[in-house]
Write an enzyme that holds these catalytic residues in place. Structure first.
Site, PDB file in Angstrom:
ATOM      1  N   THR A 111      13.433  -3.793  -1.142  1.00  0.00           N
ATOM      2  CA  THR A 111      12.049  -3.592  -1.566  1.00  0.00           C
ATOM      3  C   THR A 111      11.173  -4.724  -1.042  1.00  0.00           C
ATOM      4  O   THR A 111      11.675  -5.746  -0.577  1.00  0.00           O
ATOM      5  CB  THR A 111      11.930  -3.565  -3.108  1.00  0.00           C
ATOM      6  OG1 THR A 111      12.359  -4.838  -3.626  1.00  0.00           O
ATOM      7  CG2 THR A 111      12.778  -2.459  -3.714  1.00  0.00           C
ATOM      8  N   GLU A 112       9.870  -4.514  -1.136  1.00  0.00           N
ATOM      9  CA  GLU A 112       8.960  -5.606  -0.786  1.00  0.00           C
ATOM     10  C   GLU A 112       9.115  -6.729  -1.806  1.00  0.00           C
ATOM     11  O   GLU A 112       9.581  -6.514  -2.928  1.00  0.00           O
ATOM     12  CB  GLU A 112       7.511  -5.111  -0.744  1.00  0.00           C
ATOM     13  CG  GLU A 112       6.929  -4.718  -2.078  1.00  0.00           C
ATOM     14  CD  GLU A 112       5.454  -4.339  -1.979  1.00  0.00           C
ATOM     15  OE1 GLU A 112       4.650  -5.181  -1.521  1.00  0.00           O
ATOM     16  OE2 GLU A 112       5.111  -3.214  -2.377  1.00  0.00           O
ATOM     17  N   ILE A 113       8.721  -7.914  -1.409  1.00  0.00           N
ATOM     18  CA  ILE A 113       8.840  -9.079  -2.285  1.00  0.00           C
ATOM     19  C   ILE A 113       7.438  -9.586  -2.612  1.00  0.00           C
ATOM     20  O   ILE A 113       6.556  -9.592  -1.747  1.00  0.00           O
ATOM     21  CB  ILE A 113       9.692 -10.178  -1.601  1.00  0.00           C
ATOM     22  CG1 ILE A 113      10.100 -11.258  -2.597  1.00  0.00           C
ATOM     23  CG2 ILE A 113       8.994 -10.772  -0.396  1.00  0.00           C
ATOM     24  CD1 ILE A 113      11.164 -12.204  -2.040  1.00  0.00           C
ATOM     25  N   CYS A 114       7.202  -9.941  -3.855  1.00  0.00           N
ATOM     26  CA  CYS A 114       5.896 -10.475  -4.262  1.00  0.00           C
ATOM     27  C   CYS A 114       5.956 -12.000  -4.311  1.00  0.00           C
ATOM     28  O   CYS A 114       6.947 -12.578  -4.762  1.00  0.00           O
ATOM     29  CB  CYS A 114       5.481  -9.901  -5.613  1.00  0.00           C
ATOM     30  SG  CYS A 114       4.969  -8.170  -5.525  1.00  0.00           S
ATOM     31  N   ASP A 178      11.137  -2.581 -10.356  1.00  0.00           N
ATOM     32  CA  ASP A 178      12.356  -2.188 -11.068  1.00  0.00           C
ATOM     33  C   ASP A 178      12.346  -0.715 -11.437  1.00  0.00           C
ATOM     34  O   ASP A 178      12.551  -0.334 -12.586  1.00  0.00           O
ATOM     35  CB  ASP A 178      12.550  -3.040 -12.323  1.00  0.00           C
ATOM     36  CG  ASP A 178      13.191  -4.381 -11.991  1.00  0.00           C
ATOM     37  OD1 ASP A 178      13.451  -4.628 -10.802  1.00  0.00           O
ATOM     38  OD2 ASP A 178      13.431  -5.170 -12.908  1.00  0.00           O
TER      39      ASP A 178
END
Length: 314
Positions: A111-114, A178
């Site tokens: 997934t993308e990461i923040c 999530d």
């Protein structure tokens, strides 16, 4: 006499400077580092790198042995996560790739990461935040929920809480994450299994017969945490005590600490009885958000302004 370093020596020096991957995905595109970003009951999240795009990403790993007694659940989990790959919304964490590692019995998804971690820790770090800022964050969460709930088929998050919401602090952007254990439901919007974080779980969720309105309840608890800086039902020291209070319809003590009457009324709408709870779309129109614009709203307004005064010739 000066000696020249061999090419092998140069390569070894370069290797020392670079960070090695612990593992790579089957295509070789994504590499996982050993750094753990977060973990839950069945999942761990690691920092990773997309070698094709040159960006950092998050490598999520679910231990399938947790579902070993229920093969059907394993397959359902896999199919649901794959479907989530098709979600495209600025307030939902983007899912890039999913695969199953048969040898290690894990389900992996990228997934993308923040940049700023989860909203719970971010709020703790920034204790003095205006109500306007809290409303902007809350509105973005709601827009993400509206997207999930109006998706065909409807998607119920089931575990919405401030630790599952992520922040890009440099641009004030908030994203729901999530989603790997979300419920994808049919036309009747009914789901039947129990999943979630007790402090944020709606009463009907315990009864195993619920709709997407459980997310609205959880959302209300998220807003309560943001406003009060207190996790709901923190006065309870066990899950059993939380369940007892929730099933009796007793509100968390944190609600009494909310001094802003408008915020308190908004939270109470969200955590009302299921049939009395507004939908995400209805809440977005609530006076609570009057005057609150986020980037998407501003873009739309600018586009409207840019179109003003134009003559369209058909």
């Amino acid at each position: 006499m000066m000696t020249c370093a061999s090419s092998d020596d140069n390569e070894s020096e370069k290797d020392k400077d670079s960070e090695s991957f612990v593992e790579v995905d089957p295509t070789g595109r994504y590499g996982r580092y050993g750094e753990l970003l977060g973990s839950g009951a069945v999942k761990k999240v690691y920092r990773a790198f997309d070698q094709e795009e040159g960006i950092e990403v998050a490598w999520n790993q679910v231990k399938l042995r947790c579902f070993s007694d229920d093969p059907a659940m394993t397959e359902r989990l896999y199919s649901e996560v794959r479907l989530l790959k098709n979600l495209k919304n600025s307030n939902i964490i983007t899912l890039y790739k999913v695969w199953r590692d048969e040898r290690n019995n894990t389900l992996n998804f990228i997934t993308e990461i923040c940049t700023s971690g989860n909203l719970r820790e971010y709020r703790k770090k920034h204790r003095h935040v205006s109500m306007r800022a809290l409303k902007k964050w809350s509105k973005q969460i709601l827009k993400g929920l509206d997207y999930l709930h109006t998706h065909d088929p409807c998607i119920i998050h089931r575990d919405l809480n401030c630790s599952n919401i992520f922040v890009n602090g440099n641009i004030g952007q908030v994203k729901i994450g999530d989603l790997g254990l979300a419920a994808i439901v049919g036309k009747n919007h009914l789901a039947h299994s129990i999943l979630g974080t007790p402090e944020f779980m709606a009463p009907e969720l315990y009864e195993e017969n619920y709709t997407e309105m459980v997310d609205i309840y959880s959302y209300g608890m998220c807003v309560l945490e943001l406003v009060s800086l207190e996790i709901p039902y923190s006065e309870c020291d066990s899950v059993a005590k939380i369940y007892k209070r929730v099933s009796k319809g007793l509100k968390p003590e944190a609600l009494n600490k909310v001094n802003d009457p408008e915020a308190k009324a908004f939270i109470e709408k969200c955590i009302a009885q299921p049939r009395a709870r507004p939908s995400a779309a209805e809440l977005l129109c609530d006076p609570f958000f009057d005057g609150i614009l986020d980037d998407d709203d501003e873009d739309g307004e600018n586009n409207d302004n840019n179109g003003a005064g134009r003559i369209v010739v058909s």
